[in-house]
Design an enzyme around this catalytic site. Sequence first.
Site: not given
Lengths: 470, 300
Positions: A470, A332-334
């Site tokens: 993000f 989800w962060h990247g």
Amino acid sequence: MVFNSIEFILLLLVVFVAYYAPGSGRQQIPVLVAASFFFYGYHDPSLLFLLVFSVLLNATLSYWLLKDLPVGRQKCLAATGIVVNLSLLAFFKYATLMVSTLGHFLADGEFGRFLLGIPLPIGISFYTFHSISLLVDILRAKNKPNAPRLVTCTSYWGHLVNTTLYISFFPQLVSGPIVKANQMYPQFSRKYFKDIPWEFVFRRLVLGYFLKMVVADNLKEVTALIVYPHFLQLSSVNLVSLLFAFSVQIFADFAGYSIIAVGLAALFGYKFPDNFNLPYKSASVTEFWRRWHISLSSWLRDYLYISLGGNRKGTLRTYGNLFIVMFLGGLWHGAAWSYAMWGTWHGLALAIERPLLKDKPLRPSPGFWLYVRGAVVFVFVSFAWLLFKLPNFHDVLLYVKALCTNHALKPNIPQLVVIPCYVLPVAIYHFYENLPLFLAHHFRPLLYALMLLGILFCSGTPGTFIYFQF
Amino acid sequence: MKTFVGKTAAILLVSLLLYVGMMQCVPPPMSGFIPYQDDPSRRMAIAEHLAFLPPQVDTVVVGSSMTQRLSQRYYSFPPSILNAGITGGETLTYMEILSRAAKKPRLVLVEVNMLGGEPSPFLIERTTGSLWHSIKRLNAFREDWKPMNILLRCLNNVRKTRSGNAPPPNDMPSPENFKVALDYTIKHYNTILTTNKVLNVLTQLKPLVERLEADGVKVCFFATPVHPDIGSILERQVVQHARAMFPPAKYDWFVVDHAAEWHTTDGVHLTQPSCIVFAGQLEAFIARFASNGSTNHAQM
């Protein structure tokens, strides 16, 4: 637009006056919606198309969900909404990852080039999670007797305006905190100037801006050296200090943003949950995740971990769920496998810790072991951040190798002076509550005055917030 | 004043006055190699020096990291020369600031090896914009008086005092390391130096040079010596375009051969001993103008 820009301060002043102006009662939410759209589309108005589409889609679906439909149709509507939201996220955020992973199958073709050219809309991860929260919370409220109920408008127009503000409210739009629908909807009501908690707002804004402008922005330039091949020339001492400096920078940057967001929301009469609770004091990785990006952890727990069965379906399934949640949380962060690896690394630590901490308090009583465990967790988390800073895993290995072998190189003294000076405020922030109460109380105005002085005279070069990507 | 906000505001007001007053008493840094906490800090400090040029400065050397290595302590009278060299170059930014500054130098030397990119509106606005220019008249708001930079300067002074007048270390790399660095630099320069980019910068530089000359400032050009393999790239991609834009018949150029006696650490950055030799030659070039009465350098 970013919180630390002159344009934003001017926008805030205009919106504040319009929001609390006499006779603005019915217009308060539309004023915030207009301000949020202006805030989001200021640099690139084309971003608004996707946001507006997302708002219309979720407002319409959630409005239908509120009607008395058969349970099967309700579930079908909610599932459609979740699939569309996740598809949008996958298309705009993960298309490049797909192309780079599938390599020559896609990259050489027309379709591959098209996918590579898709821009990443800022904040899409956050507003997608807000939208999913809305659909799931309504569904749960209707079908589970003890689930929190949403206070909603009866008219479509009223529901649309409220939902637009919920998804696009500018303090949380691009970097969170992720506010759940059942936390936000009960707050939609007339707000009064006399109810503004001034001291709370003042403390949040000063602390948030200090963490961002003084700590994060100054450390940002120092940690810029964590890039291949520059770090190969640095001594082991410098490499270790840079690693810890990046840990502090990413905390100051993200916590700074979240704290400002909470302060801004309070200025307009809304209460956002705290997103950080002194995470580097954690004595275990489990505790770290209860203190770091709390709104994401609780979102993942409520809408993913529990939906997967949580810990109710046996030991093996529990560990499987833990890994899935951490893997997806990392991704989800990247859009890079290094982020998934970062999530898995934490997932692994959580899985190892789980049997060890069973039937034991999460935090041992103050003493030697508490500090040892705190230090171990901090070092573990700091090494994991390397996967954030160096998305190429080969570079991470080179960094660790250089850290072990470059001990004979001459250390860069100015860097070793600069880093502790900017790390110190974060350390004080983490351990301030350990001071005797009367001392902490009396020192507080002095500390806030010092922070304001720091913002005025020691700010670093302004930069965007790390979590924007993000 | 009993509330938390009131107490904080009162403390802030008192400490603000004390701090600003105290900083007015802290002397500016002496010339020479001055450490800054990071690259943006150095960029801003140079921009501020140009916007508020110290009275003793009559020559400004604008350039990239190649110029930055020509430390002011290598010149016989350092305070008269201001080294405005910075990694990557900020030529357009610094020339723009100089052209707007109230006090101008008599001579500006522009390094053409690396001209940098577009001018930075941030640096220009923060140093010459009317509001910022007024604010920065107070030392407390200047980069040189940032507490961290003062601390680093003090540490540097202590270190210099301890080491005495020891000559700068010879930073000549081993042949193997030099080969690796040279290959990397050649690849890097072939990528970053595009004709369009260079011509764009030169086209923007021309009116700035003319504006400075109209204000009585002499503008000259120079290139630091580099490894012959890099020299040919620079000549083809940058220097020949610069010579076409600022022809030697009209503008003064300080030229040295890219000969073997110059040693570099990576093909472009001179080693410390070579820097000393080059700085000496550059100073002799500056003195030639001084002897014509155009700078006060000759009066030393």
